[in-house]
Scaffold this motif. Structure first.
Motif, PDB file in Angstrom:
ATOM      1  N   LEU A 114       0.962  -1.137  -0.017  1.00 45.00           N
ATOM      2  CA  LEU A 114       0.016   0.071  -0.078  1.00 45.00           C
ATOM      3  C   LEU A 114       0.854   1.123   0.150  1.00 45.00           C
ATOM      4  O   LEU A 114       1.902   1.218   0.844  1.00 45.00           O
ATOM      5  CB  LEU A 114      -0.850  -0.027   1.435  1.00 45.00           C
ATOM      6  N   TRP A 115       0.615   2.253  -0.911  1.00 45.66           N
ATOM      7  CA  TRP A 115       1.651   3.214  -0.991  1.00 45.66           C
ATOM      8  C   TRP A 115       1.024   4.350  -1.192  1.00 45.66           C
ATOM      9  O   TRP A 115      -0.226   4.778  -1.732  1.00 45.66           O
ATOM     10  CB  TRP A 115       2.711   3.187  -2.241  1.00 45.66           C
TER      11      TRP A 115
ATOM     12  N   HIS B 174      -1.830  -1.415  -3.727  1.00 49.81           N
ATOM     13  CA  HIS B 174      -2.881  -0.301  -3.677  1.00 49.81           C
ATOM     14  C   HIS B 174      -2.212   1.053  -3.702  1.00 49.81           C
ATOM     15  O   HIS B 174      -1.280   1.182  -2.778  1.00 49.81           O
ATOM     16  CB  HIS B 174      -3.658  -0.513  -2.612  1.00 49.81           C
ATOM     17  N   SER B 175      -2.862   1.925  -4.344  1.00 46.56           N
ATOM     18  CA  SER B 175      -2.310   3.316  -4.307  1.00 46.56           C
ATOM     19  C   SER B 175      -3.249   4.138  -3.588  1.00 46.56           C
ATOM     20  O   SER B 175      -4.444   4.149  -3.827  1.00 46.56           O
ATOM     21  CB  SER B 175      -2.266   4.171  -5.694  1.00 46.56           C
ATOM     22  N   LEU B 176      -2.910   4.654  -2.445  1.00 47.15           N
ATOM     23  CA  LEU B 176      -3.838   5.487  -1.553  1.00 47.15           C
ATOM     24  C   LEU B 176      -3.598   7.003  -1.796  1.00 47.15           C
ATOM     25  O   LEU B 176      -2.360   7.438  -1.898  1.00 47.15           O
ATOM     26  CB  LEU B 176      -3.105   5.128   0.033  1.00 47.15           C
TER      27      LEU B 176
ATOM     28  N   LEU C  25      -1.580   6.574 -14.081  1.00 48.95           N
ATOM     29  CA  LEU C  25      -0.219   5.913 -13.743  1.00 48.95           C
ATOM     30  C   LEU C  25       0.868   6.877 -13.729  1.00 48.95           C
ATOM     31  O   LEU C  25       1.644   6.965 -12.652  1.00 48.95           O
ATOM     32  CB  LEU C  25       0.247   5.019 -14.687  1.00 48.95           C
ATOM     33  N   HIS C  26       0.774   7.690 -14.309  1.00 53.05           N
ATOM     34  CA  HIS C  26       1.882   8.899 -14.308  1.00 53.05           C
ATOM     35  C   HIS C  26       1.581   9.854 -13.150  1.00 53.05           C
ATOM     36  O   HIS C  26       2.519  10.054 -12.380  1.00 53.05           O
ATOM     37  CB  HIS C  26       1.698   9.956 -15.574  1.00 53.05           C
ATOM     38  N   ALA C  27       0.600   9.708 -12.765  1.00 56.69           N
ATOM     39  CA  ALA C  27       0.212  10.753 -11.425  1.00 56.69           C
ATOM     40  C   ALA C  27       0.704  10.081 -10.182  1.00 56.69           C
ATOM     41  O   ALA C  27       1.344  10.378  -9.076  1.00 56.69           O
ATOM     42  CB  ALA C  27      -1.343  10.989 -11.114  1.00 56.69           C
ATOM     43  N   ILE C  28       0.391   8.438 -10.045  1.00 56.36           N
ATOM     44  CA  ILE C  28       0.722   7.882  -8.738  1.00 56.36           C
ATOM     45  C   ILE C  28       2.097   7.235  -8.804  1.00 56.36           C
ATOM     46  O   ILE C  28       2.579   7.028  -7.831  1.00 56.36           O
ATOM     47  CB  ILE C  28      -0.298   6.673  -8.596  1.00 56.36           C
TER      48      ILE C  28
ATOM     49  N   PRO D 145      -8.822   3.022  -2.302  1.00 56.13           N
ATOM     50  CA  PRO D 145      -7.676   3.056  -3.062  1.00 56.13           C
ATOM     51  C   PRO D 145      -7.807   3.921  -4.499  1.00 56.13           C
ATOM     52  O   PRO D 145      -9.001   3.280  -4.928  1.00 56.13           O
ATOM     53  CB  PRO D 145      -7.458   1.522  -3.442  1.00 56.13           C
ATOM     54  N   ILE D 146      -6.909   4.473  -4.757  1.00 50.58           N
ATOM     55  CA  ILE D 146      -7.276   5.208  -6.084  1.00 50.58           C
ATOM     56  C   ILE D 146      -7.225   4.179  -7.263  1.00 50.58           C
ATOM     57  O   ILE D 146      -7.779   3.893  -8.100  1.00 50.58           O
ATOM     58  CB  ILE D 146      -6.220   6.338  -6.308  1.00 50.58           C
ATOM     59  N   ALA D 147      -5.982   3.138  -7.111  1.00 46.60           N
ATOM     60  CA  ALA D 147      -5.980   2.044  -7.983  1.00 46.60           C
ATOM     61  C   ALA D 147      -5.421   0.931  -7.280  1.00 46.60           C
ATOM     62  O   ALA D 147      -4.790   1.300  -6.152  1.00 46.60           O
ATOM     63  CB  ALA D 147      -5.230   2.690  -8.964  1.00 46.60           C
ATOM     64  N   THR D 148      -5.830  -0.147  -7.735  1.00 46.05           N
ATOM     65  CA  THR D 148      -5.131  -1.600  -6.922  1.00 46.05           C
ATOM     66  C   THR D 148      -4.513  -2.153  -8.375  1.00 46.05           C
ATOM     67  O   THR D 148      -5.208  -2.377  -9.362  1.00 46.05           O
ATOM     68  CB  THR D 148      -6.322  -2.299  -6.395  1.00 46.05           C
ATOM     69  N   ILE D 149      -3.604  -2.356  -8.376  1.00 44.90           N
ATOM     70  CA  ILE D 149      -2.773  -2.941  -9.425  1.00 44.90           C
ATOM     71  C   ILE D 149      -2.280  -4.501  -9.062  1.00 44.90           C
ATOM     72  O   ILE D 149      -1.529  -4.498  -7.863  1.00 44.90           O
ATOM     73  CB  ILE D 149      -1.521  -2.362 -10.058  1.00 44.90           C
ATOM     74  N   THR D 150      -2.638  -5.365  -9.743  1.00 43.37           N
ATOM     75  CA  THR D 150      -1.971  -6.830  -9.775  1.00 43.37           C
ATOM     76  C   THR D 150      -1.348  -7.084 -10.936  1.00 43.37           C
ATOM     77  O   THR D 150      -1.598  -6.707 -12.056  1.00 43.37           O
ATOM     78  CB  THR D 150      -3.079  -7.702  -9.465  1.00 43.37           C
ATOM     79  N   SER D 151      -0.319  -7.910 -10.977  1.00 44.40           N
ATOM     80  CA  SER D 151       0.374  -8.392 -12.334  1.00 44.40           C
ATOM     81  C   SER D 151       0.333  -9.743 -12.605  1.00 44.40           C
ATOM     82  O   SER D 151       0.277 -10.547 -11.733  1.00 44.40           O
ATOM     83  CB  SER D 151       1.800  -7.998 -11.905  1.00 44.40           C
TER      84      SER D 151
END
Ligand code: FAD
Length: 399
Positions: A103-104, A253-255, A303-306, A261-267
């Motif tokens: 979580l960042w 998760h981007s906090l 993505l550029h913003a976070i 979360p603003i976005a949750t990214i999984t790969s």
């Protein structure tokens, strides 16, 4: 042709995570359970999920330990036991994509939030990550924000489905295409489900774990409650056009300043091994109805913003529309716990989260055994084919 009559103890309809988990446990307990799937195993919400075994930290971002946080808090340990071969389903063959999630926050967090995250209530669920332990993406000198590690693994769902379904796949059956489902009843008690003119399956009890399909099943029996709600999402997928510059694998998760979360990214990985970022969170909730061009531009800007310090490679984009199917709540809010409601010998269920499938199976087994379920002897001879596994999004979405 005469109708073929099949007998079993329990018929479960819908082979997503909910139906599969229950089916596996019931058969292992010595009952005879048949699971019916009319498309492919996992094809709907389950193979669309991000595979996160939530422990509830995401629901505490408003600084409050809600009911949802408490109900789901025991799930990571329950799944961990299964991954180690010590739980009610053997998941030793399932792949773990990440042992923890991150979580960042781009900025330092407010001191109130820092104390809450460090509080006893959340201890064991999240820890700060020391600078030296940060993954490469967060080692950059320009990253000056906060980074936490959540005690929530991320699993490769196709391998989870295979581990749960394989031992009992000959009892996971595919009804004939477009067969009309009707019911044979004595009063309110259901004796059998009939599929077209060809098949009839007699059972003591019936369970609906058909996700979005539960509503049609309820309508076919004229059962008025529970009611279902659908909460749509448009998830975003991207991968590097050139595999040589693949995206790094992150599970995070981007906090922002809000409580979600603003976005949750999984790969995840396509068949060439190229990393696919699967992006949910606010962007997916607010992206419903947007064109691919619009949502992918928004995702790129996001993505550029976070991750402002990270130079994105040239990306290929796709999106995936899917509904979350749940029991109806006021104001379309998110239900807190796994849901089961029984109507005579029919049990209607939604896990509301993949992570809650073990909890849902506990509730269903309790409802079934309270309803006088007995293990009987049944033939395995019948003409219904076994259901096949659904395909993953990581290749499908970019076709
Ligand atoms: P489904 O997976 O939808 O399965 C229902 C099955 O029933 C389907 O296979 C369908 O074909 C079948 N069916 C329907 N009608 C019939 C019929 N008449 N006869 C026979 N079969 C029928 N939860 C988490 O805990 N972690 C996550 O990371 C996560 N990410 C998510 C991401 C997205 C984009 C979405 C949409 C959900 C996510 N969830 C997550 C929630 C989770 O995926 C769902 O709660 C869970 O998968 C629901 O499982 P299910 O078995 O009830 O339903």
């Amino acid at each position: 042709m005469p109708r073929q009559v099949i007998t079993t103890d329990i018929v479960i309809i819908g082979a997503g995570i909910a139906g599969l988990w229950l089916h596996h446990r019931l058969n292992k307990l010595g009952f005879h359970a048949l699971l019916l799937e009319n498309k492919s195993i996992g094809n709907a919400q389950t193979l669309s999920s991000q595979g996160i075994i939530h422990g509830g930290a995401k629901y505490a971002l408003n600084g409050i330990l809600s009911n949802a946080t408490q109900a789901i808090g025991t799930m990571p340990a329950r799944w961990q036991a299964c991954l180690q071969g010590q739980g009610d389903v053997d998941l030793t063959q399932a792949k773990v994509l990440a042992k923890h999630q991150l979580l960042w926050s781009k900025q330092q967090l407010a001191s109130k939030m820092v104390s809450f995250f460090a509080s006893k209530a959340l201890s064991g669920r999240m820890q700060t990550v020391a600078k030296s332990d940060r993954p490469a993406l967060f080692q950059h000198r320009k990253f000056k924000g906060a980074l936490y590690q959540l005690d929530e693994p991320v699993l490769d769902i196709p391998s989870v489905l295979e581990a749960i379904a394989k031992p009992w796949q000959d009892r996971i059956l595919q009804p004939p295409n477009n067969a009309n489902i009707t019911w044979q009843k004595t009063g309110e008690h259901i004796n059998a489900v009939q599929m077209g003119d060809e098949f009839e399956i007699q059972a003591q009890q019936f369970v609906f774990t058909a996700g979005q399909g539960n509503q049609t099943l309820l309508d076919s029996l004229n059962i008025k409650t529970p009611k279902m709600q659908l909460r749509p999402l448009q998830m975003v997928l991207c991968k590097a056009k050139d595999e040589q510059h693949a995206l790094p694998a992150i599970y995070a998760h981007s906090l922002g300043s809000g409580s979600k979360p603003i976005a949750t990214i999984t790969s995840h990985f396509d068949t060439n091994g190229n990393t696919v970022w699967y992006i949910g969170g606010n962007i997916a909730e607010q992206g419903v109805g947007k064109s691919l061009a619009e949502i992918s531009q928004e995702a790129q800007d996001l993505l550029h913003a976070i991750l402002p310090w990270f130079e994105l490679p040239e990306l290929e984009w796709s999106s995936h529309n899917v509904n979350r199917a749940e029991p109806k709540q006021s104001a379309l809010s998110r239900p807190d716990t796994a849901f089961v409601e029984s109507n005579n010998n029919v049990h209607i269920a939604w896990p509301t989260k993949l992570a809650l499938a073990p909890d849902l199976s506990d509730k269903l087994i309790e409802a079934l055994t309270n309803n006088d379920l007995k293990a009987g002897k049944h033939s395995e001879q019948h003409a219904l084919p076994t259901a096949q596994f659904g395909k993953t999004l990581w290749d499908q979405a970019f076709k």
